[in-house]
Every structure is written in structure tokens, then in C-alpha cells.
Scaffold this motif. Structure first.
Motif, PDB file in Angstrom:
ATOM      1  N   ARG A  24     -30.721 -21.936  29.034  1.00  0.00           N
ATOM      2  CA  ARG A  24     -31.705 -22.867  28.484  1.00  0.00           C
ATOM      3  C   ARG A  24     -32.855 -22.064  27.912  1.00  0.00           C
ATOM      4  O   ARG A  24     -33.661 -21.495  28.648  1.00  0.00           O
ATOM      5  CB  ARG A  24     -32.204 -23.800  29.588  1.00  0.00           C
ATOM      6  CG  ARG A  24     -32.837 -25.087  29.075  1.00  0.00           C
ATOM      7  CD  ARG A  24     -34.314 -24.900  28.840  1.00  0.00           C
ATOM      8  NE  ARG A  24     -34.949 -26.179  28.514  1.00  0.00           N
ATOM      9  CZ  ARG A  24     -36.007 -26.264  27.752  1.00  0.00           C
ATOM     10  NH1 ARG A  24     -36.533 -25.200  27.212  1.00  0.00           N
ATOM     11  NH2 ARG A  24     -36.560 -27.425  27.517  1.00  0.00           N
ATOM     12  N   ASN A  26     -36.439 -21.245  26.521  1.00  0.00           N
ATOM     13  CA  ASN A  26     -37.744 -21.840  26.809  1.00  0.00           C
ATOM     14  C   ASN A  26     -38.802 -21.538  25.754  1.00  0.00           C
ATOM     15  O   ASN A  26     -39.696 -22.337  25.532  1.00  0.00           O
ATOM     16  CB  ASN A  26     -38.259 -21.333  28.159  1.00  0.00           C
ATOM     17  CG  ASN A  26     -37.358 -21.749  29.283  1.00  0.00           C
ATOM     18  OD1 ASN A  26     -36.995 -22.904  29.413  1.00  0.00           O
ATOM     19  ND2 ASN A  26     -36.971 -20.788  30.108  1.00  0.00           N
ATOM     20  N   LYS A  44     -26.415 -28.474  21.941  1.00  0.00           N
ATOM     21  CA  LYS A  44     -25.889 -27.114  21.996  1.00  0.00           C
ATOM     22  C   LYS A  44     -24.436 -27.196  21.551  1.00  0.00           C
ATOM     23  O   LYS A  44     -23.651 -27.992  22.089  1.00  0.00           O
ATOM     24  CB  LYS A  44     -25.991 -26.586  23.431  1.00  0.00           C
ATOM     25  CG  LYS A  44     -25.367 -25.238  23.642  1.00  0.00           C
ATOM     26  CD  LYS A  44     -25.445 -24.865  25.122  1.00  0.00           C
ATOM     27  CE  LYS A  44     -24.599 -23.649  25.412  1.00  0.00           C
ATOM     28  NZ  LYS A  44     -24.567 -23.326  26.829  1.00  0.00           N
ATOM     29  N   TYR A  59     -28.432 -23.950  19.092  1.00  0.00           N
ATOM     30  CA  TYR A  59     -29.265 -24.853  19.886  1.00  0.00           C
ATOM     31  C   TYR A  59     -30.145 -25.634  18.920  1.00  0.00           C
ATOM     32  O   TYR A  59     -30.847 -25.035  18.093  1.00  0.00           O
ATOM     33  CB  TYR A  59     -30.158 -24.062  20.840  1.00  0.00           C
ATOM     34  CG  TYR A  59     -29.416 -23.371  21.951  1.00  0.00           C
ATOM     35  CD1 TYR A  59     -29.326 -23.945  23.211  1.00  0.00           C
ATOM     36  CD2 TYR A  59     -28.792 -22.147  21.747  1.00  0.00           C
ATOM     37  CE1 TYR A  59     -28.644 -23.310  24.246  1.00  0.00           C
ATOM     38  CE2 TYR A  59     -28.101 -21.510  22.763  1.00  0.00           C
ATOM     39  CZ  TYR A  59     -28.039 -22.102  24.008  1.00  0.00           C
ATOM     40  OH  TYR A  59     -27.360 -21.482  25.025  1.00  0.00           O
TER      41      TYR A  59
END
Length: 84
Positions: A24, A26, A44, A59
Motif C-alpha cells: 500500500r 502512502n 490496483k 495503482y
């Protein structure tokens, strides 16, 4: 209205890597050391960049209310389609 030209820009990515193998992102840091927090990851998927070339895991992210694509080439390199 004409679309702005895009260029491939490799960026530094701060990401969480989870025990299940998921990732993930950030925040991203551009070449000028500007840091942009990723508000949300919307999607994704495996995809190619039609604007600047290259492929990998794409993403779809929200940064400051704007939707952007962040690509993980899966070799430790990440890039975005930056406006020229």
C-alpha cells in the motif's frame, strides 16, 4: 482542449508491505524532493502506461483530490506520468 504532454518520472515511494504480500503506497517523493501524501488507493491492476511507456502494477491513487496513476515496475522502481 489539448492534453498536456507527459513524461516518465521515477519517484521514491513510501509504502507499507504486508505479511500477505500486498503493498500500500502512502506517499511519493518527486525528483525535486516534493512529497505528496496518497489520500487513497482506488484500484490496483496490471497495466501498461499508454502515455509514457512501461508497465507493471498500476495503482490508481488520489493525491490532493486529484486522481493519478502510480506504476510499480516490480524491479524496485516506481514511476508516474508527470506533466511536462
Amino acid at each position: 482542449m489539448e492534453q498536456p504532454q507527459r513524461r516518465k518520472v521515477y519517484v521514491k515511494v513510501n509504502a507499507d508491505h504486508n505479511p500477505d504480500g500486498s503493498c500500500r503506497p502512502n506517499a511519493i517523493t518527486f525528483e525535486n524532493d516534493e512529497v505528496y501524501e496518497i489520500d487513497r488507493v482506488k484500484r490496483k491492476c496490471r497495466a501498461a502506461s499508454m502515455k509514457v511507456g512501461g508497465n507493471g502494477i498500476r495503482y490508481t491513487v488520489m493525491i490532493c483530490g486529484q486522481e493519478s496513476y502510480l506504476f510499480d515496475e516490480e524491479n524496485g522502481k516506481w514511476f508516474v506520468e508527470a506533466k511536462s
